[in-house]
Design a protein around this motif. Sequence first.
Motif, PDB file in Angstrom:
ATOM      1  N   LYS A   1       0.839  -1.207   0.000  1.00  0.00           N
ATOM      2  CA  LYS A   1       0.000   0.000   0.000  1.00  0.00           C
ATOM      3  C   LYS A   1       0.868   1.249   0.000  1.00  0.00           C
ATOM      4  O   LYS A   1       0.627   2.186  -0.762  1.00  0.00           O
ATOM      5  N   ASP A   2       1.893   1.270   0.830  1.00  0.00           N
ATOM      6  CA  ASP A   2       2.764   2.443   0.946  1.00  0.00           C
ATOM      7  C   ASP A   2       3.605   2.639  -0.317  1.00  0.00           C
ATOM      8  O   ASP A   2       3.781   3.759  -0.789  1.00  0.00           O
ATOM      9  N   LEU A   3       4.090   1.548  -0.871  1.00  0.00           N
ATOM     10  CA  LEU A   3       4.953   1.612  -2.052  1.00  0.00           C
ATOM     11  C   LEU A   3       4.158   1.765  -3.347  1.00  0.00           C
ATOM     12  O   LEU A   3       4.670   2.265  -4.338  1.00  0.00           O
ATOM     13  N   GLY A   4       2.905   1.313  -3.328  1.00  0.00           N
ATOM     14  CA  GLY A   4       2.081   1.367  -4.529  1.00  0.00           C
ATOM     15  C   GLY A   4       2.183   0.118  -5.374  1.00  0.00           C
ATOM     16  O   GLY A   4       1.625   0.054  -6.468  1.00  0.00           O
ATOM     17  N   GLN A   5       2.881  -0.879  -4.883  1.00  0.00           N
ATOM     18  CA  GLN A   5       3.010  -2.169  -5.579  1.00  0.00           C
ATOM     19  C   GLN A   5       3.548  -3.218  -4.616  1.00  0.00           C
ATOM     20  O   GLN A   5       4.157  -2.882  -3.605  1.00  0.00           O
ATOM     21  N   ASP A   6       3.309  -4.474  -4.949  1.00  0.00           N
ATOM     22  CA  ASP A   6       3.858  -5.558  -4.148  1.00  0.00           C
ATOM     23  C   ASP A   6       5.373  -5.566  -4.271  1.00  0.00           C
ATOM     24  O   ASP A   6       5.921  -5.326  -5.356  1.00  0.00           O
ATOM     25  N   ASP A   7       6.034  -5.822  -3.178  1.00  0.00           N
ATOM     26  CA  ASP A   7       7.490  -5.964  -3.175  1.00  0.00           C
ATOM     27  C   ASP A   7       7.836  -6.958  -2.075  1.00  0.00           C
ATOM     28  O   ASP A   7       8.133  -6.566  -0.946  1.00  0.00           O
ATOM     29  N   PRO A   8       7.771  -8.270  -2.406  1.00  0.00           N
ATOM     30  CA  PRO A   8       8.016  -9.297  -1.385  1.00  0.00           C
ATOM     31  C   PRO A   8       9.380  -9.172  -0.704  1.00  0.00           C
ATOM     32  O   PRO A   8       9.481  -9.423   0.501  1.00  0.00           O
ATOM     33  N   ALA A   9      10.399  -8.782  -1.430  1.00  0.00           N
ATOM     34  CA  ALA A   9      11.731  -8.650  -0.824  1.00  0.00           C
ATOM     35  C   ALA A   9      11.746  -7.519   0.206  1.00  0.00           C
ATOM     36  O   ALA A   9      12.288  -7.680   1.308  1.00  0.00           O
ATOM     37  N   LEU A  10      11.142  -6.395  -0.131  1.00  0.00           N
ATOM     38  CA  LEU A  10      11.080  -5.276   0.807  1.00  0.00           C
ATOM     39  C   LEU A  10      10.218  -5.638   2.015  1.00  0.00           C
ATOM     40  O   LEU A  10      10.560  -5.291   3.155  1.00  0.00           O
ATOM     41  N   ALA A  11       9.125  -6.336   1.775  1.00  0.00           N
ATOM     42  CA  ALA A  11       8.271  -6.768   2.886  1.00  0.00           C
ATOM     43  C   ALA A  11       9.054  -7.675   3.842  1.00  0.00           C
ATOM     44  O   ALA A  11       8.944  -7.536   5.066  1.00  0.00           O
ATOM     45  N   GLU A  12       9.858  -8.569   3.291  1.00  0.00           N
ATOM     46  CA  GLU A  12      10.683  -9.452   4.125  1.00  0.00           C
ATOM     47  C   GLU A  12      11.705  -8.641   4.919  1.00  0.00           C
ATOM     48  O   GLU A  12      11.930  -8.895   6.105  1.00  0.00           O
ATOM     49  N   GLN A  13      12.309  -7.648   4.293  1.00  0.00           N
ATOM     50  CA  GLN A  13      13.263  -6.787   4.993  1.00  0.00           C
ATOM     51  C   GLN A  13      12.584  -6.035   6.137  1.00  0.00           C
ATOM     52  O   GLN A  13      13.142  -5.931   7.242  1.00  0.00           O
ATOM     53  N   MET A  14      11.383  -5.529   5.885  1.00  0.00           N
ATOM     54  CA  MET A  14      10.647  -4.806   6.930  1.00  0.00           C
ATOM     55  C   MET A  14      10.269  -5.737   8.073  1.00  0.00           C
ATOM     56  O   MET A  14      10.342  -5.360   9.247  1.00  0.00           O
ATOM     57  N   LEU A  15       9.884  -6.952   7.730  1.00  0.00           N
ATOM     58  CA  LEU A  15       9.548  -7.939   8.754  1.00  0.00           C
ATOM     59  C   LEU A  15      10.751  -8.211   9.655  1.00  0.00           C
ATOM     60  O   LEU A  15      10.638  -8.178  10.889  1.00  0.00           O
ATOM     61  N   ILE A  16      11.902  -8.451   9.053  1.00  0.00           N
ATOM     62  CA  ILE A  16      13.116  -8.741   9.816  1.00  0.00           C
ATOM     63  C   ILE A  16      13.521  -7.528  10.648  1.00  0.00           C
ATOM     64  O   ILE A  16      13.901  -7.652  11.816  1.00  0.00           O
ATOM     65  N   LEU A  17      13.396  -6.352  10.081  1.00  0.00           N
ATOM     66  CA  LEU A  17      13.722  -5.121  10.800  1.00  0.00           C
ATOM     67  C   LEU A  17      12.792  -4.934  12.001  1.00  0.00           C
ATOM     68  O   LEU A  17      13.232  -4.602  13.113  1.00  0.00           O
TER      69      LEU A  17
END
Length: 174
Positions: free
Chosen positions: A126-142
Amino acid sequence: MDRISKLTATAEQLFDRHGYMATGIDRLTEAAGMSSRTLYKHAGSKAALMARVLTERDRRFMARLDVQTVDALFAALEDWVRVEGCRGCLFLRSRAETGGDTPEIADAVAAHKDAFHRRIAEVVAKDLGQDDPALAEQMLILFEGATHAAVYRGQQAVAAARAVAAILLESARG
């Protein structure tokens, strides 16, 4: 507050503060002001009680994550740590204590972590305007790392993670 709600709230405080294994039935019954017979009548077992605690905690935690931006995710974590304290993730701590061998607890942890992962991915998209599984994984780990670093670093660990999340998000946009 009915008896099962009181028992669940009391058990959550004890499990969160002392751990699942170190919190015995005697401590639970004394804190809840009920007999062991009444406790078992309402809870079924200590593992079932822990699963109920985790389910209730999941409900409260996920309600806080009903946000639209990555920054708001980390703001919600800052608020959670301020209100609930800095003891790390109760889900992961309870799973570690039981080695994943207690089905009620393992199932509650898995359900929470699956929903949590989906929520992070939804907010990132939603924030990025598109799916980004790699970024989502990075945010999860962070997010998970900040939760645990807050145990010994305090709230500044979450603030630092929030700043890094903003950099990652901006980089993904660029």
